[in-house]
Write a protein that holds these residues in place. Structure first.
Motif, mmCIF file in Angstrom:
data_model
loop_
_atom_site.group_PDB
_atom_site.id
_atom_site.type_symbol
_atom_site.label_atom_id
_atom_site.label_comp_id
_atom_site.label_asym_id
_atom_site.label_seq_id
_atom_site.Cartn_x
_atom_site.Cartn_y
_atom_site.Cartn_z
ATOM 1 N N UNK A 133 5.281 -17.282 5.443
ATOM 2 C CA UNK A 133 6.482 -17.466 6.257
ATOM 3 C C UNK A 133 7.723 -16.809 5.657
ATOM 4 N N UNK A 134 7.522 -15.916 4.693
ATOM 5 C CA UNK A 134 8.666 -15.267 4.059
ATOM 6 C C UNK A 134 8.467 -13.754 4.000
ATOM 7 N N UNK A 135 7.994 -13.190 5.118
ATOM 8 C CA UNK A 135 7.621 -11.770 5.135
ATOM 9 C C UNK A 135 8.724 -10.871 5.693
ATOM 10 N N UNK A 136 9.976 -11.223 5.422
ATOM 11 C CA UNK A 136 11.083 -10.411 5.930
ATOM 12 C C UNK A 136 11.027 -8.980 5.396
ATOM 13 N N UNK A 137 10.532 -8.812 4.165
ATOM 14 C CA UNK A 137 10.446 -7.460 3.606
ATOM 15 C C UNK A 137 9.492 -6.591 4.403
ATOM 16 N N UNK A 138 8.459 -7.215 5.031
ATOM 17 C CA UNK A 138 7.519 -6.431 5.832
ATOM 18 C C UNK A 138 8.189 -5.836 7.071
ATOM 19 N N UNK A 139 9.135 -6.558 7.627
ATOM 20 C CA UNK A 139 9.878 -6.028 8.775
ATOM 21 C C UNK A 139 10.702 -4.817 8.351
ATOM 22 N N UNK A 140 11.306 -4.890 7.182
ATOM 23 C CA UNK A 140 12.076 -3.753 6.669
ATOM 24 C C UNK A 140 11.165 -2.564 6.385
ATOM 25 N N UNK A 141 9.985 -2.849 5.829
ATOM 26 C CA UNK A 141 9.034 -1.780 5.527
ATOM 27 C C UNK A 141 8.552 -1.109 6.808
ATOM 28 N N UNK A 142 8.139 -1.907 7.782
ATOM 29 C CA UNK A 142 7.634 -1.351 9.038
ATOM 30 C C UNK A 142 8.726 -0.565 9.753
ATOM 31 N N UNK A 143 9.941 -1.085 9.759
ATOM 32 C CA UNK A 143 11.050 -0.359 10.398
ATOM 33 C C UNK A 143 11.265 0.990 9.718
ATOM 34 N N UNK A 144 11.185 1.011 8.389
ATOM 35 C CA UNK A 144 11.314 2.272 7.641
ATOM 36 C C UNK A 144 10.222 3.252 8.045
ATOM 37 N N UNK A 145 8.985 2.756 8.116
ATOM 38 C CA UNK A 145 7.859 3.623 8.451
ATOM 39 C C UNK A 145 7.968 4.166 9.868
ATOM 40 N N UNK A 146 8.281 3.309 10.804
ATOM 41 C CA UNK A 146 8.335 3.731 12.213
ATOM 42 C C UNK A 146 9.402 4.804 12.412
ATOM 43 N N UNK A 147 10.552 4.630 11.785
ATOM 44 C CA UNK A 147 11.603 5.643 11.917
ATOM 45 C C UNK A 147 11.144 6.979 11.330
ATOM 46 N N UNK A 148 10.425 6.913 10.204
ATOM 47 C CA UNK A 148 9.903 8.146 9.600
ATOM 48 C C UNK A 148 8.826 8.762 10.491
ATOM 49 N N UNK A 149 7.922 7.951 11.015
ATOM 50 C CA UNK A 149 6.852 8.444 11.890
ATOM 51 C C UNK A 149 7.423 9.172 13.103
ATOM 52 N N UNK A 150 8.444 8.615 13.695
ATOM 53 C CA UNK A 150 9.027 9.209 14.898
ATOM 54 C C UNK A 150 9.708 10.547 14.588
ATOM 55 N N UNK A 151 10.229 10.665 13.378
ATOM 56 C CA UNK A 151 10.872 11.922 12.978
ATOM 57 C C UNK A 151 9.848 12.995 12.622
ATOM 58 N N UNK A 152 8.606 12.584 12.355
ATOM 59 C CA UNK A 152 7.543 13.524 11.947
ATOM 60 C C UNK A 152 6.331 13.336 12.855
ATOM 61 N N UNK A 153 6.568 13.315 14.148
ATOM 62 C CA UNK A 153 5.532 12.936 15.109
ATOM 63 C C UNK A 153 4.385 13.952 15.206
#
Length: 216
Positions: A133-153
């Protein structure tokens, strides 16, 4: 380009120890990166998380081990000191990151939906659960990855993690066909080396020689 993300659990695994970054499969990843077959992507959050893990494990170690058998060797004298040992592992981690030509994804400009994050937490939806119940860092990680993925589609992405919650949340945010998932780094490096062995036997020999030299 093949971009690889290593979740923090890949480094310490089930033994929850400080990782030796210069033995297989990590050394294989370094060599694959050196020859241009892949490149590590590292969210800043993941780097902070791994260093926190190193700090914790070193602290536990120095509290339980009072004498090291190699303390008489000048090169290792003083390593039992918690700060010295921690700094040594930080240095090894930084060398591994450098060896993979890693791209650091900073978190200062992340577009985070605070409302969604709170709702996910209290609804126990991925990446959260009743046991995590304390996985806030995972949201930050996934957000980082998704933004990178979209820039390098146009590129390919490999996510290596055994965290079901993180992978489920990532799939809900990015479900394109240019992403592959592996539970363990060994699974990815073994598949890559198998393909390379068929097409580039000389490269494989260089991998083998480099690892052999590194273990001397």
């Amino acid at each position: 380009m093949n971009y690889i993300f290593l979740d923090t659990n890949v480094f310490y695994g089930s033994n929850a120890r400080v990782q030796n970054y210069f033995v297989p499969p990590f050394s294989y990843l370094s060599m694959l990166s050196a020859y241009g077959f892949c490149k590590l992507i590292l969210p800043e959050v993941s780097k902070i998380e791994e260093k926190a893990h190193i700090k914790k494990k070193v602290s536990e170690f120095t509290k339980t081990i009072k004498v090291l058998p190699f303390q008489s060797i000048d090169e290792y004298r003083g390593l039992l000191n918690e700060k010295n040992l921690r700094d040594k592992f930080f240095e090894l981690y930084e060398k591994f990151i450098e060896s993979t030509n890693a791209i650091l994804i900073p978190m200062n400009d992340l577009n985070i939906d605070a409302s969604e994050m709170v709702n996910l937490r209290y609804n126990q939806a991925a990446p959260f659960s009743s046991k995590k119940d304390n996985e806030f860092q995972d949201i930050l990680i996934v957000t980082s990855l998704v933004e990178f993925f979209k820039e390098h589609c146009q590129d390919q992405f490999i996510v290596i993690s055994n965290d079901k919650g993180l992978k489920e949340y990532l799939k809900s945010k990015y479900d394109n066909d240019n992403i592959s998932y592996y539970d363990m780094l060994e699974d990815y490096t073994a598949s890559m080396l198998s393909v390379l062995q068929e097409k580039n036997s000389d490269v494989i020999q260089k991998f083998t020689n480099a690892i052999y030299e590194g273990q001397k």
